[in-house]
Design a protein around this motif. Structure first.
Motif, PDB file in Angstrom:
ATOM      1  N   ASN A 167       0.817  -1.214   0.000  1.00 56.94           N
ATOM      2  CA  ASN A 167       0.000   0.000   0.000  1.00 56.94           C
ATOM      3  C   ASN A 167       0.850   1.263   0.000  1.00 56.94           C
ATOM      4  OD1 ASN A 167      -2.348  -1.558   0.087  1.00 56.94           O
ATOM      5  ND2 ASN A 167      -2.374  -1.584   2.325  1.00 56.94           N
ATOM      6  N   ALA A 168       2.149   1.124  -0.240  1.00 55.43           N
ATOM      7  CA  ALA A 168       3.039   2.285  -0.201  1.00 55.43           C
ATOM      8  C   ALA A 168       2.651   3.332  -1.240  1.00 55.43           C
ATOM      9  CB  ALA A 168       4.490   1.839  -0.421  1.00 55.43           C
ATOM     10  N   ASN A 169       2.049   2.912  -2.342  1.00 61.18           N
ATOM     11  CA  ASN A 169       1.587   3.841  -3.376  1.00 61.18           C
ATOM     12  C   ASN A 169       0.077   4.034  -3.333  1.00 61.18           C
ATOM     13  OD1 ASN A 169       4.178   2.349  -4.792  1.00 61.18           O
ATOM     14  ND2 ASN A 169       4.064   4.531  -5.245  1.00 61.18           N
ATOM     15  N   GLY A 170      -0.510   3.766  -2.191  1.00 65.48           N
ATOM     16  CA  GLY A 170      -1.947   3.952  -2.038  1.00 65.48           C
ATOM     17  C   GLY A 170      -2.700   2.644  -1.971  1.00 65.48           C
ATOM     18  N   LEU A 171      -3.936   2.730  -1.518  1.00 64.74           N
ATOM     19  CA  LEU A 171      -4.781   1.550  -1.372  1.00 64.74           C
ATOM     20  C   LEU A 171      -5.478   1.220  -2.687  1.00 64.74           C
ATOM     21  CD1 LEU A 171      -6.502   2.492   2.028  1.00 64.74           C
ATOM     22  CD2 LEU A 171      -4.391   1.202   1.679  1.00 64.74           C
ATOM     23  N   VAL A 172      -6.028   0.023  -2.768  1.00 58.25           N
ATOM     24  CA  VAL A 172      -6.829  -0.334  -3.943  1.00 58.25           C
ATOM     25  C   VAL A 172      -8.119   0.474  -3.913  1.00 58.25           C
ATOM     26  CG1 VAL A 172      -5.856  -2.650  -4.115  1.00 58.25           C
ATOM     27  CG2 VAL A 172      -7.920  -2.293  -2.746  1.00 58.25           C
TER      28      VAL A 172
END
Length: 731
Positions: A121-126
């Motif tokens: 999730n380092a680049n955001g959540l789904v």
């Protein structure tokens, strides 16, 4: 503080500036609660006035918590006054401050901050999780503002906690009202509160603000959920941040620093490419972000004019994008994830047109496969794309491994990664993989074109690389899942195929009819040795036709059965491949995260280049040298031959009927010359009564020798075609 009575102390859940939260479990009932206490050391560091203000806020949070009993998205207070007053007395007696202990429901899933800190999730959540959190936050804020007249003032991911239900579903709840205070309509607050990066510009700039500050914080959280980062140069000083915020245009949703000039800042009007949102939803989400991230609090807090109730525009617009239905598709042959917003008036032809546009396949080549357990059992031209959308399959999060053993057992099966798979339907299918896209910043850094070693930039470069690793892993898992679904679909299609049963039925009835006729002729000659049949040529012709059709029918049946065995073997193989893949970290994304994004570590150009080279090598081996691609090609070929082999079967079945008609005609011919010999005639009549033949109506026309030759020619052609083109046992 220790365990007391039936209550077992489980440990500390968290600690804030002036308080800490402790978890308790009831030994008998298994019930879990959380208790919030004032930290004595921090309390003593406050002045007398500050202690009074803290006491006021504490008592307000205590009272509000006891009021929030039935709202699903706010952590409810637990009232132990009657349930277990002795335990409550124990807690309050040992409380270091002369304040009541705040007792809350225990949320067993941690908080959203912890969720964001997971490597994947380092680049955001789904998208599903972003939607769920924002929907819960919207409901909680509207309830606080409209029903309780309360402004939270300290919204951040840390204050959104997660309750895991028995089925594994997550419910998001707002908590921590330590900074909340009443906000009657038009009341202006005057105090600088909140957590840096989450409070609105007017809080610092003027000190005058209202409940719209919560909308700003909601926008900051929304951006962070979608990208994994804060939007407005969080590494900069508060002064630089405020100056740039005041100057930014209304539709600016982020501000970044120029990596080549630290004095230059750029307004951003789009989300960065490194996110996990679908394209249709990201487009609408970007438009919505302009609303809560507007520095003008009047525009930000504007009410929707077309609403019956006083609903802020920021909520009304969020409700609209929450209703957007995005159909997710994976095109296996080109390894592309496709996403389309679907509506009630969209047709299957419209959807196929979009797929053709984005995959460059021909319309007639598009072959769709539904994932196992899809509620839509079959796709036709009349099928609505909206019917292919499955609401519950939106949840593609990868954190099921964090569930406890019992929760995992009770939870539903893991959802498929997409709602539809698309294949190229032809004999020789083409396979390709798009080139991975590393950000411009990372490419410049890797080629030593950037001299800056600022921590924010090194982190951004590492995040860009991590995004590629996680994205490509997701794509490869979709590829393996798609190949598995193709094998399962083909097996189901073969099992459901009625041709083997039809051929078996024809073999049984035709063989029985022929053998009966043969036995009757033998019996007739045995009873009257002088009996002479005047149909020698016809009988020889019938025998030849019968033997030819039986031989070719058995060959076709054998090929069908062989194909089914091959399909079943392919299912076993792809099932095992999918099982082996599991949660395997194919591209070492977790290790990369630990090396370059944890414990203050940073990445160098050489390290980034090495990581990129390793990734390219692994990716090439998987997509070009791995067994999955070759297996997929074998499934494609088997499917093509199976489809092709069905074409001549109706002709074969028709020829069976023609042979049986010949048998019936010979029965009728036998009846004419035997009228003077009753015993054989009676036997023949009895035998005829026992015959069972499958035909629509008796054929009384004269025997057509050209038709008979056509039967043989067609059967031989079918057999030759199958032998030449359907040698599939090796697959």
């Amino acid at each position: 503080m220790y365990s007391w009575g039936n209550w077992e102390l489980c440990g500390k859940l968290g600690q804030g500036g002036f308080g800490e939260v402790i978890q308790w479990r009831h030994r008998t009932t298994g019930r879990e609660i959380a208790t919030k206490h004032v930290n004595k050391l921090n309390l003593n560091s406050l002045s007398a006035d500050q202690q009074i203000k803290l006491s006021e806020r504490w008592n307000k949070e205590f009272n509000w918590a006891r009021q929030f009993q039935h709202f699903p998205h706010i952590v409810a207070g637990v009232i132990l006054d009657k349930e277990d007053p002795a335990f409550l007395d124990y807690l309050n007696a040992r409380h270091t401050a002369k304040l009541p202990v705040i007792v809350l429901e225990y949320c067993n899933g941690g908080d959203v901050r912890q969720q964001l800190q997971r490597p994947e999730n380092a680049n955001g959540l789904v998208e599903f999780e972003v939607r769920e959190i924002l929907c819960a936050l919207r409901q909680a804020l509207h309830f606080l503002h409209s029903k309780c007249e309360v402004c939270h003032r300290d919204l951040k991911p840390d204050n959104i906690v997660i309750q895991r239900r028995a089925d594994g579903k997550k419910v998001y709840k707002l908590t921590d009202f330590g900074l909340a205070r009443g906000t009657p309509e038009k009341t202006i607050l005057q105090s600088v509160v909140g957590t840096r990066h989450y409070f609105a510009p007017e809080v610092v700039e003027t000190g005058y603000y209202n409940s719209s500050v919560d909308y700003w914080s909601m926008g900051i959280i929304a951006y962070e959920l979608a990208t994994g980062e804060l939007p407005f140069i969080p590494h900069q000083t508060p002064k630089n941040i405020l100056i740039n915020l005041i100057r930014k245009p209304a539709n600016c949703i982020a501000i970044t620093e120029d990596p080549e000039d630290s004095s230059r800042f750029e307004n951003q009007f789009e989300l960065p490419n490194e996110h996990h949102l679908s394209q249709p939803w990201a487009k609408e989400f970007t438009k919505w972000l302009c609303r809560p991230l507007d520095t003008d609090h009047k525009r930000r807090g504007q009410l929707a004019s077309d609403e019956v109730q006083s609903v802020p525009v920021v909520f009304a617009e969020l409700d609209k994008i929450h209703q957007l239905k995005v159909l997710t598709i994976f095109a296996v042959n080109c390894c592309k994830r496709l996403e389309y917003a679907v509506s009630a008036d969209m047709t299957m032809a419209d959807l196929i047109g979009l797929i053709v546009r984005d995959t460059e396949m021909k319309v007639e080549e598009v072959y769709c496969v539904l994932p196992t357990f899809h509620p839509q059992k079959k796709i036709t031209l009349q099928t609505k794309p909206l019917n292919l959308y499955v609401e519950e399959w939106n949840d593609t999060s990868q954190d099921w491994c964090d569930l406890g053993k019992e929760t995992r057992k009770a939870a539903k099966r893991k959802n498929p990664p997409v709602m539809l798979y698309v294949f190229q339907g032809k004999e020789e299918c083409e396979y390709s993989v798009p080139e991975p896209s590393l950000s411009v910043l990372a490419r410049k850094f890797m080629s030593n074109k950037l001299k800056s070693e600022a921590k924010w930039m090194l982190k951004r470069v590492a995040l860009d690389m991590l995004y590629v690793l996680n994205k490509e892993q997701t794509i490869y898992k979709m590829f393996v899942s798609g190949v598995n679904e193709h094998a399962l679909s083909l097996e189901d299609e073969m099992v459901a195929n009625p041709f083997i049963d039809n051929i078996n039925e024809q073999l049984l009835t035709t063989t029985y009819a022929y053998e009966q006729l043969k036995n009757l002729r033998t019996a007739a000659q045995g009873e009257i040795p002088t009996t002479q049949f005047n149909d020698g040529a016809e009988w020889e012709n019938l025998t030849h036709n019968y033997e030819a059709i039986i031989k070719h029918a058995k060959a076709i049946k054998s090929h069908f059965e062989s194909g089914l065995r091959s399909a079943q073997d392919m299912v076993k193989t792809t099932n095992q491949l999918l099982k082996d893949l599991g949660d395997k970290d194919i591209f070492d994304a977790i290790r990369f995260h630990q090396l370059y994004l944890c414990n203050g570590r940073s990445i160098s150009p050489v390290e980034l280049k090495n990581a990129a080279n390793q990734f390219v090598t692994t990716r090439f081996q998987l997509h070009n040298k791995g067994e999955v691609k070759e297996l997929s090609k074998a499934i494609d070929q088997l499917h093509f031959y199976f489809f092709k082999s069905k074409v001549p079967v109706p002709v074969l079945l028709k020829k069976f009927d023609e042979v049986k008609s010949e048998i019936f005609k010979m029965h009728l011919d036998m009846m004419k010359p035997i009228s003077a010999a009753p015993p054989p005639m009676l036997q023949l009549s009895d035998a005829m009564d026992r015959l069972t033949m499958n035909y629509d109506a008796p054929i009384s026309d004269a025997f057509d020798s050209l038709g008979t030759n056509s039967v043989i020619d067609e059967a031989e052609r079918i057999n030759n075609m199958l032998i030449r083109e359907m040698e599939i046992d090796h697959c």
